[in-house]
Design an enzyme around this catalytic site. Structure first.
Site: not given
Ligand SMILES: Cc1ncc(COP(=O)(O)O)c(C=O)c1O
Length: 365
Positions: A181
């Site tokens: 990210k």
């Molecule tokens: C649009 C979106 N929502 C939620 C998430 C979930 O985040 P995390 O990977 O930190 O759990 C991601 C992660 O890749 C994402 O791209």
């Protein structure tokens, strides 16, 4: 040239983070300390909200928001063009996930048609860090129906539109600090932001096994805390977020200026608005085969990474039972036609030029 899975942090940020990590390890204060508080203050400033609560992932942030809204047994509207986590988190909080159509941006008519009294929340996802021009209208539609709008801002650090930052359109927003990210807290991490003190208080308890200030378990929770080390790594980057996002935007603008053509179109971003630059999204003209286009770009030495989501949730085996009879034309079209041009932190000029030359050659050929 291969797009890196995740870019290295600049040296100055590495040094700041290492100094903080050393201090944390010597102090023995490994969780829920001053680094988490500092990080939360910076995240709240980024989102323009009163509260930020740091947790261990973006998925957790989403799940906590849904739990705080007591969605269990009710419907949550989730775009089909999103990450697995958006829908999974609603399901983990006990909701019935109902998918709606969305390309880069949500289809407001489809959302409005699905807004029955049973709907406990609507989620909008800022795909690639692009903010839909329709967000104020979507917020109005949800407010009119009395349904909270939740932002999945996992891609949208530092994005804003007409003075409103990502995180400022809904009741609460979820952020991811996963390795890939715009900001990472050392590989994994997340946060939720909100102006609602009840959602924030719920989140502070839920992330710490449901405990109140006296250590009593008063709600169902989990071990969802962010570490102090993660928070310190995140803070080192957040300090330079605006500069970093501006640099990403410059690359996007340059690609658009040099490569836009009938065969390759770029989303319009209002001059006073900002994207996060998590992805540089572009759409191939109808009839251009993406696999062949990628191969042509690769022949010129640039291996394009996959699109944001090339398979929407309604085509994912784990969600096969959802919305089986519905059509999602915008999502299917976007999934089939979009590409992500290489974009990462501190890309050098030579690499940008290499991408432009390779893509130009592929369009020309
Ligand atoms: C649009 C979106 N929502 C939620 C998430 C979930 O985040 P995390 O990977 O930190 O759990 C991601 C992660 O890749 C994402 O791209």
């Amino acid at each position: 040239m291969i797009v890196p899975f995740a870019a290295a942090l600049p040296e100055a940020e590495v040094r700041v983070a290492l100094a903080a990590i050393e201090e944390i390890l010597r102090s023995g204060n490994l969780v829920l300390g001053r680094h988490t508080e500092t990080f939360e203050a910076a995240v709240a400033a980024m989102a323009g909200t009163h509260h930020a609560v740091a947790v261990n992932s973006g998925s957790t942030a989403l799940e906590i928001i849904f739990r705080s809204l007591e969605v269990s047994g009710r419907a949550v509207l989730v775009p089909t063009n999103t990450n697995y986590a958006t829908a999974a988190a609603a399901g983990n909080a006990g909701a019935r996930v109902q998918l709606y159509d969305s390309g880069l941006y949500p289809d407001l008519d489809d959302i409005a048609a699905r807004l029955t009294p049973d709907v406990a929340a609507v989620v909008v996802v800022h795909i690639g860090g692009y903010l839909s021009p329709d967000l104020p209208e979507l917020a109005r539609i949800c407010a009119h129906a009395g349904v909270p709008l939740i932002e999945d801002a996992a891609h949208a650090h530092g994005a804003h539109q007409a003075g409103t930052p990502a995180g400022g359109f809904g009741l609460a927003a979820a952020w991811s600090f996963f390795a890939t990210k715009v900001i990472t807290t050392g590989g994994e991490g997340g946060a939720l932001t909100t102006n609602d003190p009840d959602v924030a208080a719920f989140a502070r308890r839920a992330r710490n096994q449901g405990k109140d200030d006296n250590g009593r378990h008063i709600i169902a929770g989990n071990s969802w805390r962010m570490t102090e080390i993660g928070a310190a790594i995140g803070s080192a980057q957040l300090e330079h977020l605006t500069r970093d996002v501006d640099a990403r935007r410059e690359v996007i603008d340059r690609y658009a200026a040099e490569l836009a053509s009938p065969g390759l179109t770029f989303p319009t971003v209002a001059p006073q608005g900002q994207v996060s630059g998590h992805k540089c999204v572009t759409l191939l003209g109808e009839g251009i085969d993406r696999t062949a286009f990628r191969a042509a770009v690769a022949e010129h030495g640039v291996a394009l990474a996959r699109g944001v989501y090339e398979q929407p949730l309604h085509g994912q085996p784990v969600f096969a039972a959802l919305n089986v009879t519905d059509a999602f034309p915008s999502a299917d079209d976007f999934a089939d036609r979009h590409l992500c041009l290489p974009l990462w932190r501190s890309m050098d000029n030579e690499t940008i030029e290499q991408v432009i030359t390779a893509v130009e050659a592929a369009i020309g050929g």
